[in-house]
Design a protein around this motif. Sequence first.
Motif, PDB file in Angstrom:
ATOM      1  N   TYR A 109      37.417  34.275  31.939  1.00 60.95           N
ATOM      2  CA  TYR A 109      36.023  33.803  32.700  1.00 60.95           C
ATOM      3  C   TYR A 109      36.056  33.141  33.191  1.00 60.95           C
ATOM      4  O   TYR A 109      35.003  33.811  34.448  1.00 60.95           O
ATOM      5  CB  TYR A 109      35.279  34.344  30.842  1.00 60.95           C
ATOM      6  CG  TYR A 109      35.032  35.865  30.540  1.00 60.95           C
ATOM      7  CD1 TYR A 109      36.036  35.478  29.460  1.00 60.95           C
ATOM      8  CD2 TYR A 109      34.341  36.589  31.185  1.00 60.95           C
ATOM      9  CE1 TYR A 109      35.920  37.524  28.846  1.00 60.95           C
ATOM     10  CE2 TYR A 109      34.436  38.623  31.020  1.00 60.95           C
ATOM     11  CZ  TYR A 109      35.156  38.449  29.955  1.00 60.95           C
ATOM     12  OH  TYR A 109      35.614  39.699  29.238  1.00 60.95           O
ATOM     13  N   LEU A 126      37.827  34.682  36.536  1.00 58.37           N
ATOM     14  CA  LEU A 126      37.164  36.165  36.866  1.00 58.37           C
ATOM     15  C   LEU A 126      35.595  35.146  37.728  1.00 58.37           C
ATOM     16  O   LEU A 126      35.736  36.084  38.590  1.00 58.37           O
ATOM     17  CB  LEU A 126      36.589  36.538  35.660  1.00 58.37           C
ATOM     18  CG  LEU A 126      37.831  36.924  34.709  1.00 58.37           C
ATOM     19  CD1 LEU A 126      36.924  38.218  33.932  1.00 58.37           C
ATOM     20  CD2 LEU A 126      38.832  38.093  35.748  1.00 58.37           C
ATOM     21  N   LYS A 138      34.265  39.880  42.804  1.00 61.14           N
ATOM     22  CA  LYS A 138      34.111  41.133  42.764  1.00 61.14           C
ATOM     23  C   LYS A 138      33.423  40.787  41.300  1.00 61.14           C
ATOM     24  O   LYS A 138      33.053  41.063  40.738  1.00 61.14           O
ATOM     25  CB  LYS A 138      34.780  42.061  43.063  1.00 61.14           C
ATOM     26  CG  LYS A 138      34.716  42.626  44.669  1.00 61.14           C
ATOM     27  CD  LYS A 138      35.891  43.384  45.222  1.00 61.14           C
ATOM     28  CE  LYS A 138      36.266  43.580  46.389  1.00 61.14           C
ATOM     29  NZ  LYS A 138      37.279  44.185  47.195  1.00 61.14           N
ATOM     30  N   SER A 139      34.714  40.250  40.715  1.00 64.95           N
ATOM     31  CA  SER A 139      34.257  40.139  39.467  1.00 64.95           C
ATOM     32  C   SER A 139      33.301  39.666  39.005  1.00 64.95           C
ATOM     33  O   SER A 139      32.281  39.694  38.471  1.00 64.95           O
ATOM     34  CB  SER A 139      35.874  39.637  38.785  1.00 64.95           C
ATOM     35  OG  SER A 139      36.707  40.320  38.750  1.00 64.95           O
ATOM     36  N   ARG A 140      33.318  38.833  40.141  1.00 63.07           N
ATOM     37  CA  ARG A 140      31.967  37.166  40.048  1.00 63.07           C
ATOM     38  C   ARG A 140      30.156  38.079  39.682  1.00 63.07           C
ATOM     39  O   ARG A 140      29.867  38.109  38.346  1.00 63.07           O
ATOM     40  CB  ARG A 140      31.690  36.896  40.188  1.00 63.07           C
ATOM     41  CG  ARG A 140      30.729  35.527  39.966  1.00 63.07           C
ATOM     42  CD  ARG A 140      30.910  33.871  40.953  1.00 63.07           C
ATOM     43  NE  ARG A 140      30.447  34.838  42.564  1.00 63.07           N
ATOM     44  CZ  ARG A 140      30.631  34.349  43.351  1.00 63.07           C
ATOM     45  NH1 ARG A 140      31.481  33.324  43.432  1.00 63.07           N
ATOM     46  NH2 ARG A 140      30.406  34.502  44.773  1.00 63.07           N
ATOM     47  N   ILE A 147      29.775  41.416  39.154  1.00 62.76           N
ATOM     48  CA  ILE A 147      29.957  41.988  37.613  1.00 62.76           C
ATOM     49  C   ILE A 147      29.451  41.096  36.417  1.00 62.76           C
ATOM     50  O   ILE A 147      28.642  41.770  36.115  1.00 62.76           O
ATOM     51  CB  ILE A 147      30.969  42.819  36.870  1.00 62.76           C
ATOM     52  CG1 ILE A 147      31.277  43.976  38.894  1.00 62.76           C
ATOM     53  CG2 ILE A 147      30.998  43.180  35.419  1.00 62.76           C
ATOM     54  CD1 ILE A 147      32.595  44.610  38.228  1.00 62.76           C
ATOM     55  N   HIS A 171      36.019  49.697  32.202  1.00 62.65           N
ATOM     56  CA  HIS A 171      36.222  48.426  33.526  1.00 62.65           C
ATOM     57  C   HIS A 171      35.430  49.485  34.876  1.00 62.65           C
ATOM     58  O   HIS A 171      35.228  49.064  35.811  1.00 62.65           O
ATOM     59  CB  HIS A 171      37.501  48.616  34.041  1.00 62.65           C
ATOM     60  CG  HIS A 171      37.840  47.027  32.611  1.00 62.65           C
ATOM     61  ND1 HIS A 171      38.673  46.810  32.081  1.00 62.65           N
ATOM     62  CD2 HIS A 171      36.494  45.987  33.007  1.00 62.65           C
ATOM     63  CE1 HIS A 171      38.279  45.565  32.018  1.00 62.65           C
ATOM     64  NE2 HIS A 171      37.232  44.895  31.615  1.00 62.65           N
ATOM     65  N   LEU A 220      34.563  47.569  38.209  1.00 62.91           N
ATOM     66  CA  LEU A 220      35.774  46.537  38.629  1.00 62.91           C
ATOM     67  C   LEU A 220      36.740  46.702  39.501  1.00 62.91           C
ATOM     68  O   LEU A 220      37.613  48.027  39.429  1.00 62.91           O
ATOM     69  CB  LEU A 220      36.090  46.375  37.156  1.00 62.91           C
ATOM     70  CG  LEU A 220      36.864  45.065  37.383  1.00 62.91           C
ATOM     71  CD1 LEU A 220      36.406  43.561  37.742  1.00 62.91           C
ATOM     72  CD2 LEU A 220      38.033  44.982  35.514  1.00 62.91           C
ATOM     73  N   ASP A 221      36.670  46.485  40.890  1.00 59.46           N
ATOM     74  CA  ASP A 221      38.187  46.852  41.207  1.00 59.46           C
ATOM     75  C   ASP A 221      39.077  47.056  40.580  1.00 59.46           C
ATOM     76  O   ASP A 221      39.472  45.864  40.003  1.00 59.46           O
ATOM     77  CB  ASP A 221      38.041  45.757  42.696  1.00 59.46           C
ATOM     78  CG  ASP A 221      38.777  46.088  43.317  1.00 59.46           C
ATOM     79  OD1 ASP A 221      38.139  46.529  44.153  1.00 59.46           O
ATOM     80  OD2 ASP A 221      39.437  44.819  43.867  1.00 59.46           O
ATOM     81  N   GLU A 228      41.630  43.772  41.522  1.00 61.72           N
ATOM     82  CA  GLU A 228      41.131  42.619  40.440  1.00 61.72           C
ATOM     83  C   GLU A 228      41.756  42.941  39.582  1.00 61.72           C
ATOM     84  O   GLU A 228      41.288  42.223  38.475  1.00 61.72           O
ATOM     85  CB  GLU A 228      39.562  42.552  40.907  1.00 61.72           C
ATOM     86  CG  GLU A 228      39.045  41.080  42.121  1.00 61.72           C
ATOM     87  CD  GLU A 228      38.081  40.984  42.203  1.00 61.72           C
ATOM     88  OE1 GLU A 228      37.144  41.280  41.160  1.00 61.72           O
ATOM     89  OE2 GLU A 228      37.565  40.359  43.784  1.00 61.72           O
ATOM     90  N   LEU A 229      41.750  44.004  38.914  1.00 57.06           N
ATOM     91  CA  LEU A 229      41.645  44.022  37.519  1.00 57.06           C
ATOM     92  C   LEU A 229      43.324  43.737  37.310  1.00 57.06           C
ATOM     93  O   LEU A 229      43.367  43.283  36.251  1.00 57.06           O
ATOM     94  CB  LEU A 229      41.689  45.909  37.317  1.00 57.06           C
ATOM     95  CG  LEU A 229      42.563  45.421  35.773  1.00 57.06           C
ATOM     96  CD1 LEU A 229      41.460  45.639  34.682  1.00 57.06           C
ATOM     97  CD2 LEU A 229      42.456  47.699  35.528  1.00 57.06           C
ATOM     98  N   SER A 235      43.378  40.219  36.826  1.00 60.85           N
ATOM     99  CA  SER A 235      42.793  39.352  36.587  1.00 60.85           C
ATOM    100  C   SER A 235      44.136  39.714  34.544  1.00 60.85           C
ATOM    101  O   SER A 235      44.156  38.619  34.636  1.00 60.85           O
ATOM    102  CB  SER A 235      41.613  39.851  36.016  1.00 60.85           C
ATOM    103  OG  SER A 235      41.523  41.414  35.124  1.00 60.85           O
TER     104      SER A 235
END
Length: 694
Positions: free
Chosen positions: A20, A23, A28-30, A32, A76, A81-82, A85-86, A89
């Motif tokens: 995390y 992430l 983009k994850s941030r 979320i 997701h 979630l992009d 980025e998935l 990640s």
Amino acid sequence: MQTLIEALQRTADLVVNQFYEELARLPKSRRILEMLSEQELAHLKGRQVQNLLALAQPALNSQEHAAMAMRIGRIHAIVGLDKEELVRSRGILQELVYKQIGHRVSGQALSLYARRLTSDTAWQLKAYQAVEDSQQEVLQRITRIVWVAGSYTHFIDQVIGALSTHDELVACAIGRPDAAGIFHFEAGAGGSAQDGNVLLAALGGQGHDISVRADHPCGQGAVGRAWRSGKAERVVNYQTDPLVARWREMAEREGLRSAVALPLAAPGQPPIAVLMLYSAWPGGFVGPDQVAFVELLQTLLGCAVTRLQIQEGMHGAAVPVSVRQHRAALVRTGALEMHYQPLLNLATGRCGKVEALARLRDGERLLTPDEFLFSLASDDLLELFARGLDQALADRRQWLAAGHDLDISINLPPAALNDIRYFEATREALQTHACPSARLTLEVLETEAFSLIEGQRAILAKFRALGVLLAQDDLGSGHSGLARLRELPFDWIKIDREIAQLDGDTALDALRVVYQVTRLGHSLGKLVLAEGVDSADLLAALAILGVDGVQGYVIARPMPAAQLPGWIAGADVHDAHDASGAQAGESVLARLARFVVWEERVQLIAAAPGAARDLLKAAGFVALTPLAEALVGLGDMLPAGAARDELQSDLLRALLDGGRESDAWRAALDRLMRAIVATAQATLPPAPVPSHTH
Ligand code: C2E
Ligand code: CA
Ligand code: CA
């Protein structure tokens, strides 16, 4: 595998925490993660740990794995979630796992685990696709609804029905504010009990008032903001958003974690309703795909609102469910009282037909359609039609027995073209009351923006084959009336009262439109009726323009069946109208109507090469030969004299030499208008009192 599990059990917390942290570096994850409350983040990490362990279970078969990964992938996708980025990640996660446990477990176990992580990602991506497919499907369903929904109530029920199947939503609801600004949900689906009524009860329950007013403490939620801004407004997380604190507990009970409020409005207009979409996860409706979906949805619904507003003249006030149910019940319990408005046939000067208009008896009050029609659901509308027709044909028999042979015209809701039961009800009623089918006219609203779809044509064809007449109602209030005029088998065209509405400067253009529509209708073999005629002046003007029939308060207001024979008897005594030739006291409108006809005739002549034109030129415009006088003379529009001759000559010269675009034509036209107004004012007797206004 056992060592792998043990190693993971020891290190998974650490891996997940590091994960995390990484992430939070992905942009983009941030976004979320920032939407989550501390509690929610902790919960999420816990789930991630469980997931890492589950992937190491030797007994995990690929079916279970797929189901698990798809479940996670769906979440997701829903939280936006992009995809890239998935994938990134998952790479990060794999590296972190290797770093922590790579040296402790066998290469074989590690490679099995790596394969599982990879297929996990693949399954998750598949879930993304499923969500996208569901979005597409729902948009397609809504597109269809937009063009066929027959009433506001029908529309919201159908929209909720379509949305309730959509993957991304845990619940949805539509409503409107009342006059005090308190918002009421009118239709909904989903929620904790998966039951629309339970959801609506929760949303509108005690202490959960929603207001659309900025100065109201309950006005700061997404609904209120959307109503005021006209834009989609979001609740990113019910648990953290301070604006929605007062609804937090209720939302939690119903499993609503985030939401978007969509104002439903015709382009450039204030909203008439608000649609709420709820997600079971925080951060729904903010990812790029979700934003695009919501925008498309809003645009589509805006099209429907445009249609419904035209159709129903909606006022934007909510009808609470209890009132809706009450009115629907009235339709079914003998409270329906059909009233009848005579249609005047200008060729015969008589009223041989009446339009049946629905009224509902509610205690002391008699409700008119604008008070109840939009609150009826589609089955109520069918009931209204069947009962109304039955009553009208029964009344027709009574009148017949009393010596009045009248045709009936009745309104067919647009939904009838999608529902064969209307046709069956019509056939049955004609039979029951032994009414020849040609004595019945069905009035169909002009509402579809495009031409009819196949099934609707088929139903119209069945009505045709039955032998009833068809009228296109409210021509000019909808969109593509002209295309429909050509294509559809109407016997009558009813020109909407908006078109014939005359105010000051636009009177001439309004008359031109009526005249041209009438000519168009005639050339297509249809009869033309003007609606909403509320003055004797307009009636006279319409007669000059060649309209076949008129309906409006100047002839009679809608009345109960029992009054009609008496009214007819009275109407027979008086002469309905006299449209033959101008009289000294002819009104401005009538004179303008004469001018509209004159203008058309002169233009036709002007367009003809040779003879007619030469004839006019030879006449030198001033002293016309009798033939030319008959063809292009201003006649009774103005009193005879030098002034009229001069004006006539100017008009003809301008039109023949300069054409309609010329300044000379405009100037001459302007002088003519002023002369007509002045003459009419000088010669007009006191405004005639129409003889049949009851
Ligand atoms: P519509 O079919 O265009 O009916 C004519 C409406 O114009 C009637 O209103 C009538 O009272 C009104 N009207 C007639 N002459 C004048 C006039 O000179 N001036 C003005 N301002 N209004 C005039 P009503 O009865 O309130 O009906 C409104 C609409 O409700 C109708 O418009 C029709 O679309 C719908 N409607 C009425 N009865 C039924 C029904 O039984 N079934 C269905 N589905 N719709 C109905
Ligand atoms: Ca009508
Ligand atoms: Ca109408």
